[in-house]
Scaffold this motif. Sequence first.
Motif, short mmCIF file in Angstrom:
data_model
loop_
_atom_site.label_atom_id
_atom_site.label_comp_id
_atom_site.label_asym_id
_atom_site.label_seq_id
_atom_site.Cartn_x
_atom_site.Cartn_y
_atom_site.Cartn_z
N ASN A 181 -6.51 -7.04 -4.85
CA ASN A 181 -6.73 -6.11 -3.74
C ASN A 181 -7.70 -6.69 -2.72
O ASN A 181 -8.61 -7.45 -3.06
N ARG A 182 -7.51 -6.28 -1.49
CA ARG A 182 -8.52 -6.50 -0.47
C ARG A 182 -9.65 -5.50 -0.67
O ARG A 182 -9.54 -4.58 -1.48
N ALA A 183 -10.74 -5.68 0.05
CA ALA A 183 -11.83 -4.71 -0.01
C ALA A 183 -11.30 -3.34 0.39
O ALA A 183 -10.53 -3.20 1.34
N GLY A 184 -11.68 -2.32 -0.38
CA GLY A 184 -11.18 -0.98 -0.12
C GLY A 184 -9.99 -0.61 -0.95
O GLY A 184 -9.48 0.51 -0.85
N GLY A 185 -9.49 -1.53 -1.78
CA GLY A 185 -8.42 -1.20 -2.71
C GLY A 185 -7.02 -1.40 -2.20
O GLY A 185 -6.05 -1.05 -2.89
N ARG A 186 -6.85 -1.98 -1.01
CA ARG A 186 -5.50 -2.21 -0.49
C ARG A 186 -4.92 -3.50 -1.04
O ARG A 186 -5.64 -4.47 -1.26
N ASP B 185 0.84 -1.19 0.00
CA ASP B 185 0.00 0.00 0.00
C ASP B 185 0.88 1.25 0.00
O ASP B 185 0.56 2.26 -0.62
N GLY C 49 -6.33 -6.10 8.39
CA GLY C 49 -6.47 -5.39 7.13
C GLY C 49 -5.42 -4.35 6.87
O GLY C 49 -5.41 -3.72 5.81
N GLU D 50 -10.77 -7.40 -6.84
CA GLU D 50 -10.91 -6.86 -5.49
C GLU D 50 -11.85 -7.76 -4.70
O GLU D 50 -12.88 -8.22 -5.20
N ARG D 51 -11.48 -7.99 -3.49
CA ARG D 51 -12.28 -8.88 -2.62
C ARG D 51 -13.70 -8.36 -2.49
O ARG D 51 -13.93 -7.17 -2.26
N ARG D 52 -14.66 -9.26 -2.60
CA ARG D 52 -16.06 -8.87 -2.59
C ARG D 52 -16.61 -8.72 -1.17
O ARG D 52 -17.67 -8.15 -0.98
N ARG D 53 -15.91 -9.27 -0.22
CA ARG D 53 -16.44 -9.24 1.15
C ARG D 53 -15.30 -9.06 2.14
O ARG D 53 -14.15 -9.13 1.78
#
Length: 473
Positions: free
Chosen positions: A402-407, A122, A169, A470-473
Amino acid sequence: MHLRMLRCAAHVAAVLVIAVLPPPAAAQPGPESRPAAEVRFVDASAAVFADPKDRNYRLAAVVDADADGRYTLLAAGDVEGRAGEFTTRLATMRMAEDGRFRLAPLSLTPKVARFWSCVAGDDVLLCGDLGVCLLKRRGPDSLVEATESAGLGNVRARRAAWVDFDGDGLLDLWLATQQGASLRRAVADGGYEMATEAAGIGSTGDTFDVLATDLDGDGFVDLFASRGHAPVAVHQGRAGGTFSALSAALPAWPQSAWMVAADFENDGRPNVVLVHQDHFMQFNGRYVDPARRDLGGFGPPAVTPLDADNDGWADLLVTLLTDRGQNPLGARLLRNEHGAGFSDVSAAVGFSADTLPDGRALAVFDADNDGDSDVLAFDGVRLVYLRNDGGERNGQLKLRVNRAGGRAALGARVELYDGNLAACNLVNSPVTEIGLGGRKTLAKLRVVWPDGTAEERENVAARPGLMTIERRR
């Protein structure tokens, strides 16, 4: 826990690959045998650097890519003052449509100089024996120096790894320092707090390299500290962001100076490559009769996985210093023989003793956006660009995971399935390049997140540019 070992067939640049496996599961189909693409690495430095002065940087590392698959790199170099003191200059690098790198100097001046490595997640961390420099992202091409405000002003580190060890996260820092491996927990205000002792990690002593990967597949990341002439310190992840030392029932890991992780067997489980200065340790899965094997020279200053021919199997790029007679050895490319070990194909791809004779800070990425992985490295004097010619024939998929939120989802893995293809790639950088073995579509793409949960996509087309998941959840 089971142990598996792969042996390198090349005598001139031998390495050891260790896999720590959970109990055996149902076997996945292996990739079908495909002829290797004819690959040559060509020194195209003069062609891509319009101004020779643009090569006067110590390292360059990938920090981002746009939707078209064109990369942005961070370059760091030293400027010597009249009194012999050094300061660091920073610039972003991008390859323009005309095939030349364009550099944009940054108005950032870290308080220390002489950086030797860089890790991007990040944010971006530059590492050196004199200190570190943390650069926070404020946009696609915007970086802000935040070392002091993040509580890292007095930190010195040779190398580092981003890792979310506690599952909150936020990407934490696992650092290799002369005082020992150090774990720094990221906090919500953007800073980092010491977490080594609280996480159950004891003193490792002088540490050369660090690595973070879930080696035993239990859903908790494991941490490794390479200590040169002492055995690698292994810290097995446990619930709640804590760690325990390697069980006394298992033999100690051998000595190592450098480590990298990749799934060299395409079985969905990471492997770790351990390399020492002038030798490697070769032993069977039960650590019976360990033997010291000659590396054939001194080094390496750098080692990294890459899929040079895009056949879907991770190869190894190793740079060596000299042989016993102090003659330069240069770079070595060890081709993955579909999980059956490695063969030295250095001469076939155009490597010689003059290729990266003191190669460091290896950056592997598709610089010219033609669909194969090129190499940008510091050869001890300046940056050198080695263009990959031929690997594009087998095709490549560029993924941002990416994780949720774009990280960035560092620590995740990407699995590809199509007919007899079953390839696996670890996510350890902002963009993951995956060889397709000549395929245009994939029956299934599966992302296994760092916590062990998974998401799947079917009938994925291998198109140019960058695909973002990107992760959906």
